[in-house]
Design a protein around this motif. Structure first.
Motif, PDB file in Angstrom:
ATOM      1  N   TYR A 186      31.504  32.791  37.454  1.00  0.00           N
ATOM      2  CA  TYR A 186      32.373  31.969  36.616  1.00  0.00           C
ATOM      3  C   TYR A 186      31.570  30.776  36.115  1.00  0.00           C
ATOM      4  CZ  TYR A 186      37.172  33.716  37.392  1.00  0.00           C
ATOM      5  OH  TYR A 186      38.344  34.446  37.386  1.00  0.00           O
ATOM      6  N   PHE A 187      32.027  30.202  35.016  1.00  0.00           N
ATOM      7  CA  PHE A 187      31.469  28.933  34.598  1.00  0.00           C
ATOM      8  C   PHE A 187      32.563  28.054  34.020  1.00  0.00           C
ATOM      9  CE2 PHE A 187      31.147  29.432  29.943  1.00  0.00           C
ATOM     10  CZ  PHE A 187      31.289  30.803  29.808  1.00  0.00           C
ATOM     11  N   SER A 188      32.236  26.772  33.902  1.00  0.00           N
ATOM     12  CA  SER A 188      33.200  25.798  33.408  1.00  0.00           C
ATOM     13  C   SER A 188      32.483  24.860  32.445  1.00  0.00           C
ATOM     14  CB  SER A 188      33.783  24.993  34.575  1.00  0.00           C
ATOM     15  OG  SER A 188      34.508  23.875  34.100  1.00  0.00           O
ATOM     16  N   TYR A 189      33.096  24.620  31.285  1.00  0.00           N
ATOM     17  CA  TYR A 189      32.466  23.749  30.291  1.00  0.00           C
ATOM     18  C   TYR A 189      33.200  22.421  30.146  1.00  0.00           C
ATOM     19  CZ  TYR A 189      36.000  26.148  27.522  1.00  0.00           C
ATOM     20  OH  TYR A 189      37.178  26.697  27.078  1.00  0.00           O
ATOM     21  N   ASP A 190      34.211  22.223  30.966  1.00  0.00           N
ATOM     22  CA  ASP A 190      34.935  20.952  30.951  1.00  0.00           C
ATOM     23  C   ASP A 190      35.886  20.952  32.139  1.00  0.00           C
ATOM     24  OD1 ASP A 190      36.459  19.058  28.174  1.00  0.00           O
ATOM     25  OD2 ASP A 190      35.791  18.451  30.183  1.00  0.00           O
ATOM     26  N   VAL A 191      36.413  19.783  32.449  1.00  0.00           N
ATOM     27  CA  VAL A 191      37.385  19.685  33.542  1.00  0.00           C
ATOM     28  C   VAL A 191      38.574  20.593  33.242  1.00  0.00           C
ATOM     29  CG1 VAL A 191      38.955  18.126  34.747  1.00  0.00           C
ATOM     30  CG2 VAL A 191      36.685  17.338  34.097  1.00  0.00           C
ATOM     31  N   LYS A 192      38.989  21.323  34.260  1.00  0.00           N
ATOM     32  CA  LYS A 192      40.115  22.261  34.199  1.00  0.00           C
ATOM     33  C   LYS A 192      39.865  23.459  33.277  1.00  0.00           C
ATOM     34  CE  LYS A 192      43.683  18.864  35.386  1.00  0.00           C
ATOM     35  NZ  LYS A 192      43.762  19.210  36.805  1.00  0.00           N
ATOM     36  N   MET A 193      38.698  23.559  32.664  1.00  0.00           N
ATOM     37  CA  MET A 193      38.381  24.711  31.814  1.00  0.00           C
ATOM     38  C   MET A 193      37.466  25.651  32.592  1.00  0.00           C
ATOM     39  SD  MET A 193      40.107  23.788  29.269  1.00  0.00           S
ATOM     40  CE  MET A 193      39.714  24.985  28.015  1.00  0.00           C
ATOM     41  N   LYS A 194      37.718  26.944  32.461  1.00  0.00           N
ATOM     42  CA  LYS A 194      36.889  27.919  33.149  1.00  0.00           C
ATOM     43  C   LYS A 194      36.828  29.192  32.326  1.00  0.00           C
ATOM     44  CE  LYS A 194      40.845  29.455  35.834  1.00  0.00           C
ATOM     45  NZ  LYS A 194      41.518  29.495  37.143  1.00  0.00           N
ATOM     46  N   GLU A 195      35.733  29.914  32.501  1.00  0.00           N
ATOM     47  CA  GLU A 195      35.607  31.216  31.854  1.00  0.00           C
ATOM     48  C   GLU A 195      34.984  32.202  32.821  1.00  0.00           C
ATOM     49  OE1 GLU A 195      34.903  29.971  27.173  1.00  0.00           O
ATOM     50  OE2 GLU A 195      34.005  31.800  27.983  1.00  0.00           O
ATOM     51  N   LYS A 196      35.399  33.450  32.704  1.00  0.00           N
ATOM     52  CA  LYS A 196      34.842  34.489  33.559  1.00  0.00           C
ATOM     53  C   LYS A 196      33.416  34.804  33.124  1.00  0.00           C
ATOM     54  CE  LYS A 196      39.257  36.744  34.479  1.00  0.00           C
ATOM     55  NZ  LYS A 196      40.058  37.970  34.326  1.00  0.00           N
ATOM     56  N   GLY A 197      32.600  35.088  34.137  1.00  0.00           N
ATOM     57  CA  GLY A 197      31.255  35.563  33.864  1.00  0.00           C
ATOM     58  C   GLY A 197      31.220  37.081  33.914  1.00  0.00           C
ATOM     59  N   ASP A 198      30.137  37.610  34.443  1.00  0.00           N
ATOM     60  CA  ASP A 198      29.952  39.063  34.458  1.00  0.00           C
ATOM     61  C   ASP A 198      30.632  39.751  35.640  1.00  0.00           C
ATOM     62  OD1 ASP A 198      26.646  38.273  33.398  1.00  0.00           O
ATOM     63  OD2 ASP A 198      28.302  38.990  32.146  1.00  0.00           O
ATOM     64  N   ILE A 199      30.810  39.022  36.740  1.00  0.00           N
ATOM     65  CA  ILE A 199      31.367  39.641  37.956  1.00  0.00           C
ATOM     66  C   ILE A 199      32.438  38.746  38.594  1.00  0.00           C
ATOM     67  CG2 ILE A 199      29.391  41.129  38.513  1.00  0.00           C
ATOM     68  CD1 ILE A 199      28.514  38.866  40.500  1.00  0.00           C
ATOM     69  N   PRO A 200      33.564  38.496  37.909  1.00  0.00           N
ATOM     70  CA  PRO A 200      34.559  37.565  38.440  1.00  0.00           C
ATOM     71  C   PRO A 200      35.523  38.156  39.472  1.00  0.00           C
ATOM     72  CG  PRO A 200      35.255  38.409  36.323  1.00  0.00           C
ATOM     73  CD  PRO A 200      33.902  39.014  36.587  1.00  0.00           C
ATOM     74  N   GLU A 201      35.523  39.486  39.616  1.00  0.00           N
ATOM     75  CA  GLU A 201      36.536  40.125  40.467  1.00  0.00           C
ATOM     76  C   GLU A 201      36.397  39.650  41.910  1.00  0.00           C
ATOM     77  OE1 GLU A 201      35.744  42.162  36.838  1.00  0.00           O
ATOM     78  OE2 GLU A 201      34.352  41.869  38.528  1.00  0.00           O
ATOM     79  N   GLY A 202      37.513  39.237  42.484  1.00  0.00           N
ATOM     80  CA  GLY A 202      37.532  38.791  43.874  1.00  0.00           C
ATOM     81  C   GLY A 202      37.246  37.315  44.057  1.00  0.00           C
ATOM     82  N   TYR A 203      36.994  36.616  42.941  1.00  0.00           N
ATOM     83  CA  TYR A 203      36.668  35.192  42.981  1.00  0.00           C
ATOM     84  C   TYR A 203      37.610  34.408  42.061  1.00  0.00           C
ATOM     85  CZ  TYR A 203      32.175  37.059  44.597  1.00  0.00           C
ATOM     86  OH  TYR A 203      31.178  37.736  45.268  1.00  0.00           O
ATOM     87  N   SER A 204      37.773  33.130  42.382  1.00  0.00           N
ATOM     88  CA  SER A 204      38.399  32.193  41.461  1.00  0.00           C
ATOM     89  C   SER A 204      37.642  30.873  41.559  1.00  0.00           C
ATOM     90  CB  SER A 204      39.882  31.994  41.768  1.00  0.00           C
ATOM     91  OG  SER A 204      40.039  31.435  43.058  1.00  0.00           O
TER      92      SER A 204
END
Lengths: 112, 111
Positions: A47-65
């Motif tokens: 996962y990555f985040s480009y701002d507070v409270k913003m997030k985007e899935k990466g290549d392998i997000p399953e099972g993670y938050s």
């Protein structure tokens, strides 16, 4: 110097537990990342985040938050840990795409 | 899609040269190079932007051929301290928020 600090170098947890990995950066970077590193597979983005409270899935997000309530802190959450999540986890931060990414020392997580 | 790095591993003696390649199936805007020593965090080496430039510091340099969608990292007169795993990270557009990293090249320099 930019400092990216991960809360634990080594962590051992049991299957089914909820696991929190914490990462803090001290350079006011907008962008923060969580990677998983396994032998022969390189760095894979979870996962990555480009701002507070913003997030985007990466290549392998399953099972993670993830959670980013403050700019300097980015948390990775394993909702119900499984043995296939045993790995090295690396956090990184960056100002923008044409700037270097700064990595933490990593957390070696073992799920038993 | 993950860029392809070659070779996967290389062993050389102090003073020898090495080349590590990073190839992408997509057009590239920039390529980032990092080195990770065993048990440590990856450390930034350099960024190359679209335009075919070449960069370097000390005895480590890199080139970027956007037509071939490829970057090469050159290590000349290797030192023991060059040992580690080298990763390239690619950005296809210049506006991507994240890099895609290759699987790494393990470089071992022997005395």
């Amino acid at each position: 110097d930019v400092k990216v600090t991960q809360s634990s170098r080594y962590l051992v947890k049991r299957t089914g537990e909820k696991v929190f990995l914490e990462c803090v950066q001290d350079m006011d970077h907008e962008n923060m990342f969580w990677y998983r590193q396994d032998p022969g597979l390189g760095l894979r983005l979870i996962y990555f985040s480009y701002d507070v409270k913003m997030k985007e899935k990466g290549d392998i997000p399953e099972g993670y938050s993830v959670s980013r309530e403050k700019k300097e802190r980015f948390s990775l959450i394993l909702e119900s840990a499984s043995t296939n999540q045993t790995s090295m986890y690396l956090c990184a931060s960056r100002l923008d795409i044409n700037q270097p990414q700064h990595f933490g020392d990593g957390t070696r997580l073992s799920i038993l | 899609q993950q860029p392809v790095q070659s070779p996967q591993a290389v062993i050389l003696r102090e003073g020898e040269d090495a080349v590590i390649n990073c190839s992408s199936s997509k057009a590239l805007y920039s390529v980032h190079w990092y080195r990770q020593k065993h048990g440590e965090a990856p450390v930034f080496l350099m960024i190359l932007l679209k335009g075919g430039e070449q960069k370097g510091h000390d005895k480590i340099s890199a080139s970027f051929n956007e037509k071939k969608q490829q970057s090469s990292l050159y290590l000349t007169a290797s030192q023991l301290s060059y040992s580690g795993t080298y990763f390239c990270g690619t950005d296809p557009s210049g506006s991507a928020r994240q890099l895609t990293f290759g699987s790494g090249t393990q470089l071992t320099v022997l005395p």
